[in-house]
Write an enzyme that holds these catalytic residues in place. Structure first.
Site, short mmCIF file in Angstrom:
data_model
loop_
_atom_site.label_atom_id
_atom_site.label_comp_id
_atom_site.label_asym_id
_atom_site.label_seq_id
_atom_site.Cartn_x
_atom_site.Cartn_y
_atom_site.Cartn_z
N GLY A 101 0.83 -1.19 0.00
CA GLY A 101 0.00 0.00 0.00
C GLY A 101 0.86 1.24 0.00
N SER A 123 -4.54 2.23 -18.71
CA SER A 123 -5.85 2.65 -18.21
C SER A 123 -6.25 4.05 -18.67
CB SER A 123 -5.87 2.59 -16.68
OG SER A 123 -4.94 3.50 -16.13
N LYS A 167 -8.00 4.97 -7.15
CA LYS A 167 -8.39 6.01 -8.11
C LYS A 167 -9.65 6.73 -7.67
CE LYS A 167 -6.24 3.66 -12.05
NZ LYS A 167 -6.46 2.96 -13.34
#
Length: 831
Positions: free
Chosen positions: A356, A715, A758
């Site tokens: 993370g 993406s 996101k």
């Protein structure tokens, strides 16, 4: 030899269940009565003739037995004496009269009353009976002589050879038998059969005592030999001390430590061999120092000492909740992991990997797991490690050689089952000295780390009991074989409200204490903390937030202290006192000192209105996304190592010959996405109202701002296609919407990764709508509720749907999303 039943009789008596004792007829037995039902039965017996029926329970742990829980054969006894004690219990002395068998049991006034059947026998004497009585008498005398628990004179006097039944009961009561064996004797009513059974039991018990005596004799001889050796050894030590060879005791001490260290056989042989070498070396030689250091390391590593593991899930849950706010999915996964360890008797060492962004609590989670399981915690930072010897150590042939960091951490922990935190495992590198990640393959493989071999120790060490926890910001820099050995648990960033709660519960109290402030001297309003979060930090974790809270605390302390004058000097110089000195101010001219009284702080309130007085102007814009609708400018969502962020994609149309230019330090994959987006737009030219050969007369420039930062990934496909479509069709893109998704040449929108990060970034910036791939709809379970509530999410399967939602107005000619684009003519696709 025959016993004939003369008569049978029945009696109705109070019945008392007894535990862990069998009372025989003709025996005086004391015991304590405490149960309410037993007390009532005793009182009833005292009031009605002082006779009571005593029967043993099958299971002594049952406090309130039922009739089925009690043996049916017991003893009718006379109550000789009963004495009530201060604690409410009653001490009773009873004398057994005769055995009886329960016919029926009834519950009366809280106690049992039983109808008991008794039987009396007439015994006809004879040579066989005399032989049996003589045999039992002789056996019992032999038993008493071998036993250390019975007095010989008392037992011999208690024997009554003239009454076979009483003889059997007396002997049976004094044998060291189990409750079941004594109950078996009690249930034999025929005196001859009972005496025969006692004779068989005596044979077995005498044989046991003889074996015990043989073993005791052998142990005594061994102890005498050990005492002799001890005496001689002590004498040898005294002689050596007189000869000036007292240093030999050091080797004896090392030998004793090796023997008691709990090493496996091969390690102990290695240590003993090294100790013998050390004993023959000159004490001042360099080789002696090397050997001594090696033995010290062997003895310093924990071989058998282990922490007692706590496997209470409720305790673990409380620890995780008290140490961390949020992270519900992560906490649930950790509790599942601990639950499995509770069911498995000997669980193998496990390897977790927390992945993370910085500041989300990966390292502190490891500490909480150690606290929740009762293990020791040690942390090994792997950032920048590039030498394989850092993991495995150096061989002893090198000067100044030491074990690797794994063995050093085990020594530091002091137990063989600690929690070892491998911090920043993604920051390792390699050079000509080796690859440390390859060395970790053995350490982090439960099938291999039972025999981990450090180069310095050169013996196998068991790491299977260690709980390894690795932390990383990204996974792609960790070699695939190493990833395969770890269970990856992803930690995403925090929402605005989660950061607020974390600041209130943890960060503010910690910084107040660290800066010498009390809770009643500085207060943060919720609105002030939210303004600090939105205006001065832009991160997935809370590390910068804690830093800014600390800045506020320091400025508050400074402003208050500077505004208060010092007290006037005291004329009399304080006397010297033992212990801690008081704070003093020294006058350089007069050399006089005066006490300084502690400053009393005034309470400060940090609100949204005065936050800039402490931290200056806000570093970031307000969390409301104020981007206007623009042609060729689209807001995209991106994933980074420190969490999610937003990227604006700009497209400008220039006169030219069909050249596509990409700037902004885009990677190969992102450049290919731009090419795919351009091909899609060309295939949809007539739906966008463009000439079929429009690309022959224009150049298209695609730019992603913040050009110094490298960007890559597929993406951004739909973002690029939307910007190009907007720039060519002159239709503005909505400024309140963001998007992410990969695009194919046919316009299909493919799923992406990092959706949670996101969307958290979009929520941080105040974006109200987002366009996402349809296949990512299943990932909504990981999205915080506050994000799903505040944002409108559009899930699409085709690029035409994206344009319909993202553009300010619908381009002329866009077909419905359900149209099958795979049936278009080949020449249309080519153009």
């Amino acid at each position: 030899m025959l016993a004939t039943k003369e008569r049978s009789d029945t009696k109705r008596l109070p019945m008392m269940p007894i535990r862990d004792v069998v009372i025989f007829p003709h025996m005086m037995t004391p015991f304590v009565v405490g149960r309410e039902s037993s007390v009532r039965a005793l009182e009833e017996a005292n009031a009605t003739g002082k006779q009571i029926f005593l029967a043993t329970q099958h299971d002594a742990s049952i406090d309130e037995p039922r009739p089925d829980d009690i043996y049916s054969v017991g003893t009718i006894a006379n109550i000789v004496q009963s004495l009530k004690q201060p604690d409410g219990n009653i001490k009773v002395l009873v004398e057994g009269v005769e055995r009886g068998k329960v016919i029926s049991v009834s519950d009366e006034d809280g106690f049992f009353r039983a109808v008991v059947k008794t039987s009396s026998f007439r015994i006809e004497g004879g040579p066989q009976l005399d032989t049996l009585v003589s045999r039992v008498t002789t056996q019992f005398e032999q038993y008493v002589k071998l036993s250390q628990n019975l007095n010989y004179e008392t037992m011999v006097a208690a024997i009554r050879p003239d009454d076979p039944g009483k003889l059997a009961d007396t002997v049976g009561a004094n044998l060291q038998l189990t409750i079941e064996e004594k109950q078996e004797l009690l249930e034999i009513f025929d005196p001859i059969d009972r005496l025969t059974r006692v004779a068989e039991m005596l044979d077995i018990e005498i044989e046991k005592l003889q074996v015990d005596r043989t073993i005791q004799g052998r142990v005594k001889r061994q102890m005498e030999r050990a005492q002799k050796e001890y005496y001689l050894n002590e004498k040898i030590k005294a002689i050596q001390k007189e000869l000036g060879r007292g240093e030999k005791s050091e080797y004896d001490e090392l030998k004793k430590k090796i023997e008691t260290s709990g090493m496996p056989k091969d390690a102990m042989e290695k240590a003993m061999s090294e100790l013998r070498r050390l004993e023959n070396m000159p004490p001042m030689s360099a080789e002696s120092t090397v050997s001594r250091n090696y033995l010290d390391w062997l003895l310093a590593v924990p071989w058998k000492k282990a922490s007692k593991e706590i496997r209470d899930l409720n305790f673990a849950k409380d620890v995780l909740e008290s140490d961390h706010y949020g992270l519900d999915k992560i906490k649930e996964r950790i509790l599942e992991f601990l639950a499995v360890r509770r069911l498995v008797e000997k669980p193998k060492g496990s390897i977790l990997c927390f992945v993370g962004p910085p500041g989300v609590g990966k390292t502190s989670l490891g500490k909480s797991i150690a606290k929740a399981t009762g293990r020791e915690f040690v942390r090994l930072s792997l950032g920048g490690v590039r030498d394989e010897a850092e993991i495995r150590g150096h061989r002893r042939t090198y000067i100044g050689a030491l074990p690797g960091q794994i063995i050093q951490m085990m020594k530091k922990a002091g137990t063989k089952n600690p929690v070892v935190m491998l911090d920043e495992i993604d920051k390792m590198s390699m050079d000509f000295r080796g690859d440390p990640s390859a060395a970790l393959l053995e350490v982090l493989d439960p099938a291999q780390n039972t025999s981990f071999q450090d180069h310095y120790l050169d013996v196998e060490y068991d790491l299977s009991n260690v709980l390894f926890i690795a932390t990383a910001n990204v996974l792609h820099t960790i070699p695939a074989p190493l990833q395969d050995r770890m269970e990856v648990i992803r930690l995403s960033g925090y929402t605005e409200l989660e950061k607020l709660e974390i600041a209130k519960r943890f960060l503010v109290p910690k910084q107040l204490e660290g800066n010498g402030l009390k809770i009643d001297q500085l207060e943060f309003e919720d609105a002030g903390l939210l303004a600090l979060i939105n205006g001065y930090t832009r991160e997935a974790g809370v590390r910068n937030l804690e830093r800014e809270v600390g800045n506020v605390c320091r400025k508050v302390v400074r402003s208050v202290v500077m505004s208060m004058p010092l007290e006037e000097a005291v004329e009399e110089k304080p006397k010297k006192t033992k212990g801690r000195k008081k704070a003093e101010v020294v006058d350089i001219a007069t050399k006089e000192t005066t006490d300084v009284k502690p400053v009393e702080f005034k309470k400060a309130l940090v609100a949204e209105a005065n936050l800039n007085e402490y931290l200056g102007p806000a570093k970031f814009r307000d969390a409301v996304w104020d981007k206007k609708n623009e042609i060729g400018s689209t807001t995209g969502l991106a994933w980074t190592e420190v969490g999610g962020t937003i990227l604006t994609t700009e497209v400008t149309i220039l006169e030219g010959r069909g050249k596509l230019t990409t700037t902004g330090k885009l990677g190969d994959v992102m450049q290919e996405s731009a090419q795919a987006a351009m091909s899609y737009v060309r295939s949809r030219a007539h739906q966008l109202g463009l000439p079929k050969d429009f690309y022959r007369h224009v150049d298209i420039h695609v730019h992603v701002p913040e050009g110094a930062i490298p960007k890559d990934g597929p993406s951004a496909g739909i973002t690029l296609a939307t910007s190009i479509s907007s720039a060519l069709s002159k239709i503005p893109v909505r400024g309140d919407i963001a998007m992410t998704g990969e695009i194919t040449l046919r316009g299909k929108v493919l799923p992406i990764g990092g959706l949670k990060e996101k969307l958290l970034a979009a929520h941080r910036y105040g974006i109200s709508e987002a366009i996402l791939p349809k296949e990512n709809e299943r990932d909504l379970v990981d999205i915080p509720d506050v994000v799903k509530r505040d944002m409108k999410l559009h899930f699409v399967e085709h690029m035409d749907e994206v344009l319909k939602i993202a553009l300010e107005s619908e381009p002329v000619g866009i077909p419905p999303p359900t149209m099958d684009f795979t049936t278009k003519p080949v020449e249309d696709i080519r153009h």
